[in-house]
Motif scaffolding. Structure first.
Motif, PDB file in Angstrom:
ATOM      1  N   ARG A  38       0.838  -1.115  -0.049  1.00 20.72           N
ATOM      2  CA  ARG A  38      -0.322  -0.012  -0.151  1.00 20.72           C
ATOM      3  C   ARG A  38       0.835   1.157   0.052  1.00 20.72           C
ATOM      4  O   ARG A  38       0.591   2.135  -0.802  1.00 20.72           O
ATOM      5  CB  ARG A  38      -0.915  -0.105   1.248  1.00 20.72           C
ATOM      6  CG  ARG A  38      -1.918   1.158   1.367  1.00 20.72           C
ATOM      7  CD  ARG A  38      -3.145   0.840   2.123  1.00 20.72           C
ATOM      8  NE  ARG A  38      -3.790   2.379   2.764  1.00 20.72           N
ATOM      9  CZ  ARG A  38      -3.132   3.155   3.447  1.00 20.72           C
ATOM     10  NH1 ARG A  38      -2.278   2.801   4.151  1.00 20.72           N
ATOM     11  NH2 ARG A  38      -4.124   4.250   3.472  1.00 20.72           N
ATOM     12  N   LEU A  41       2.256   1.739  -3.441  1.00 18.94           N
ATOM     13  CA  LEU A  41       0.953   2.628  -4.350  1.00 18.94           C
ATOM     14  C   LEU A  41       0.867   3.856  -4.184  1.00 18.94           C
ATOM     15  O   LEU A  41       0.842   4.841  -5.194  1.00 18.94           O
ATOM     16  CB  LEU A  41      -0.176   1.521  -4.104  1.00 18.94           C
ATOM     17  CG  LEU A  41      -0.466   0.324  -5.184  1.00 18.94           C
ATOM     18  CD1 LEU A  41      -1.695  -0.448  -4.468  1.00 18.94           C
ATOM     19  CD2 LEU A  41      -0.208   0.613  -6.421  1.00 18.94           C
ATOM     20  N   THR A  44       3.955   5.630  -5.533  1.00 19.51           N
ATOM     21  CA  THR A  44       3.428   5.801  -7.109  1.00 19.51           C
ATOM     22  C   THR A  44       2.671   6.815  -7.591  1.00 19.51           C
ATOM     23  O   THR A  44       2.882   7.648  -8.503  1.00 19.51           O
ATOM     24  CB  THR A  44       3.369   4.232  -7.496  1.00 19.51           C
ATOM     25  OG1 THR A  44       4.210   3.570  -7.137  1.00 19.51           O
ATOM     26  CG2 THR A  44       3.199   4.279  -8.989  1.00 19.51           C
ATOM     27  N   ALA A 134       3.169  -4.465  -5.661  1.00 19.36           N
ATOM     28  CA  ALA A 134       2.593  -3.048  -5.825  1.00 19.36           C
ATOM     29  C   ALA A 134       2.647  -2.689  -7.513  1.00 19.36           C
ATOM     30  O   ALA A 134       1.884  -1.973  -8.173  1.00 19.36           O
ATOM     31  CB  ALA A 134       3.252  -1.965  -5.173  1.00 19.36           C
ATOM     32  N   ALA A 137       0.063  -3.149 -10.416  1.00 18.76           N
ATOM     33  CA  ALA A 137      -0.792  -1.917 -10.721  1.00 18.76           C
ATOM     34  C   ALA A 137      -0.387  -1.367 -11.799  1.00 18.76           C
ATOM     35  O   ALA A 137      -1.145  -0.902 -12.908  1.00 18.76           O
ATOM     36  CB  ALA A 137      -1.111  -0.806  -9.524  1.00 18.76           C
TER      37      ALA A 137
END
Lengths: 278, 326
Positions: A38, A41, A44, A134, A137
């Motif tokens: 998390r 993410l 990013t 991650a 995604a």
């Protein structure tokens, strides 16, 4: 300043201790990985330029190859070349997209964030596994953008939507195995900048020395030998089969074999590099 | 006696560089151990070994009662680490940084958020809680970093140069925080290049240089061992300065040294020397505007131990302590 007041006394959450005392296992280890994934993410999403290599870059490649080289390579039929090119672009793009992972990990280590993780009672592999997860995604975004843009340019699958999904799933699964090379290089390189240099040296021959852009039969014999064992060629072959129809079996088997080999070799190497990182 | 930190004969070599050449350390529970030394002395290497980030080549160490080599996971359950460079996550907010650490320490979501709120409040970061750490000032980052190392209420806290680069008032704030941690029962290992910092905080000081322990003890004892007390005198009449110099040479040990613009200082022994000094000055007819007896500063101690002045170290290349990456 309130710095000089003492810590509130009613805080009595006891320091967490593991009941088994040993390495975190099962649900606990998974939870740690998800917490860290998390974090990756969030990072990013907050730095949108991190998406360039999975959005604008592959689209630019697609445009350049389709419109600059397409006519010459295909002998006139640009549409036919696009059908050939787009499935191949998936393989090249996920390989290029994996470079950022090693770079980001190296940058995290340079900043000292990983020192904090290493001083916590979590599995040593957790931050690395989380970073890879991650990255899922980013690869998903890559697939959607590339195929979506291809559609606008006139690309059509010759099979069914299920096969398309299978092709994308295969590409992403391959990416999640291939990116461990980047993780390993990230653990070994001296700076995050040199990760990029090293990975380009590896990824460019692999992606261009494959069946991505031109038919293998047009290449000299020695190069054909390389192209035929190149994992990207197998991935591209399987993805083409799934999107355009035709035989898939042997390429699929080789792709899975390569994925397993990449994991078996580079996961332990990356973890060892990480553990040794002073 | 229970030691929260205990190390014997730690050695570590990086290539040609013997970073540690047999270091012993001991910190009693609930005290501050100051690890003092110039850049490149091996302070950071010692901390990294004790915090289980690095394996020693030889020697053994226990932290919170657990062996760092055989039981690193247990050690990690009891320590907090604040590195030389603030290791907070720039792209996360203050709250997100602390909640993440809480969750990694197996606090439930609600607990992790409550703990984050408490720490942010304690460190005066509540207003900045929802801002990304990259927008924080240097002092705020240090505080967030320290807060992150306290989420799990560690019994042993490693602070690796926690105030390097902070301005003096922020440094005093940080000192207050460290004193409170100890008052709450934590044991702190503090590395610093600032002698004043070790003097202000440490119960015990270990001085290392080039990977070796060169002195150790409580600050007062360390000062006393190294040349007793210092007598400082400033003559009212500068014409009597040479006469004063001869007199001090007789009373003290060694040559009197210049101090300030026109004062003189010499090392003396014994706490009862002052009346003799006063009597000698009177019979020689030397009038003084200033007369004092004090323990030498840690700066002076450091100078006499290493033969190098701390000021010179400050300007040496900061990268010398960085460990080469494998």
């Amino acid at each position: 300043m309130t710095l000089t007041t003492t810590a509130p006394a009613e805080l009595s959450v006891s320091a967490p201790t593991t009941a088994e005392g040993d390495r975190p296992t099962g649900p606990r280890a998974l939870r740690h990985v998800l917490v860290l994934a998390r974090r990756n993410l969030i990072k990013t999403i907050r730095t949108p330029e991190q998406f360039i290599d999975v959005t604008l870059q592959p689209v630019t490649f697609l445009l350049l190859f389709a419109y600059v080289f397409g006519g010459a390579i295909s002998g006139g039929s640009r549409h036919q070349y696009l059908e050939f090119l787009l499935p191949g672009m998936l393989g090249q793009s996920v390989a290029l997209g994996s470079i950022a992972l090693g770079q980001n990990l190296k940058a995290d280590i340079e900043k000292g964030v990983f020192d904090r993780f290493r001083s916590l009672p979590i599995a040593r592999s957790a931050p690395l596994v989380a970073a890879v997860i991650a990255d899922f995604a980013r690869y998903l975004l890559l697939c959607v953008i590339l195929v979506g843009f291809g559609y606008v340019m006139g690309f059509r699958i010759a099979t069914d939507p299920l096969s398309l999904i299978a092709a994308l799933a295969l590409s992403i699964a391959f990416a999640l195995c291939f990116c461990w090379i980047s993780v390993f290089v990230g653990m070994k390189a001296r700076t995050s900048g040199s990760v990029q240099g090293i990975m380009f040296l590896l990824v460019l021959p692999l992606s261009f020395g494959s069946s991505t852009f031109v038919e293998t039969s047009t290449m000299p014999g020695w190069l054909q030998a390389f192209v035929k064992v190149n994992p990207i060629s197998h991935l591209v072959g399987a993805v083409r089969g799934l999107m355009l129809g035709g035989p898939v079996g042997s390429n699929l088997a080789w792709t899975f074999a390569w994925m397993a080999a990449l994991l078996v070799v580079f996961v332990p190497l990356a973890l060892r590099g990480y553990a040794r990182h002073a | 006696m229970t030691f929260a930190i205990h190390a014997e004969g730690l050695t570590k070599r990086f290539g040609d560089n013997q970073a540690l050449a047999g270091v012993d350390l001991a910190a009693r529970e609930g005290t501050v151990l100051g690890l003092l030394g110039p850049n490149g002395a091996g302070k950071t290497t010692a901390v990294r070994i004790l915090a289980t980030l690095l394996a020693a080549d030889s020697g053994q160490a226990t932290v919170a009662g657990f062996d760092v080599r055989t039981d690193p996971r247990r050690v990690r359950e009891h320590i907090g680490l604040t590195g030389q460079y603030a290791s907070v996550d720039d792209d996360l907010t203050g709250t997100q940084n602390l909640v993440m650490i809480g969750q990694l320490l197996d606090l439930r979501g609600v607990e992790a958020r409550r703990r984050a709120r408490e720490l942010l409040e304690w460190f005066d970061l509540t207003e900045a809680a929802d801002r990304m750490a990259k927008t924080y000032s240097g002092g705020m980052r240090r505080r967030l970093d320290l807060a992150a190392s306290l989420v799990g209420r560690p019994a042993v806290i490693f602070l690796d140069e926690p105030t390097t680069g902070l301005d003096p008032s922020k440094r005093e704030d940080m000192w207050g925080v460290i004193r409170n941690l100890v008052a709450d029962g934590s044991t702190v290992l503090l590395t610093t290049q600032y002698l004043a910092e070790a003097d202000a905080l440490a119960d015990e000081i270990t001085v290392i240089d080039r990977g070796r322990v060169i002195a150790g003890g409580p600050p007062d004892q360390l000062k006393r061992v190294l040349g007793g007390q210092r007598l400082s005198v400033r003559p009212a009449d500068l014409g009597q300065r040479d006469e004063l110099r001869r007199l001090l040479a007789v009373i003290g040990h060694g040559e009197p040294a210049e101090e300030g613009r026109d004062g003189l200082t010499v090392s003396v022994e014994g706490d009862d020397v002052l009346p003799d000094v006063v009597a000698a000055l009177r019979s020689a007819g030397i009038r003084v505007t200033e007369l004092s007896l004090h323990l030498p500063s840690l700066d002076e101690v450091f100078f006499s131990l290493t033969g190098r002045s701390e000021a010179a170290h400050q300007s040496t290349d900061r990268t010398t302590e960085k460990e080469p990456v494998a």
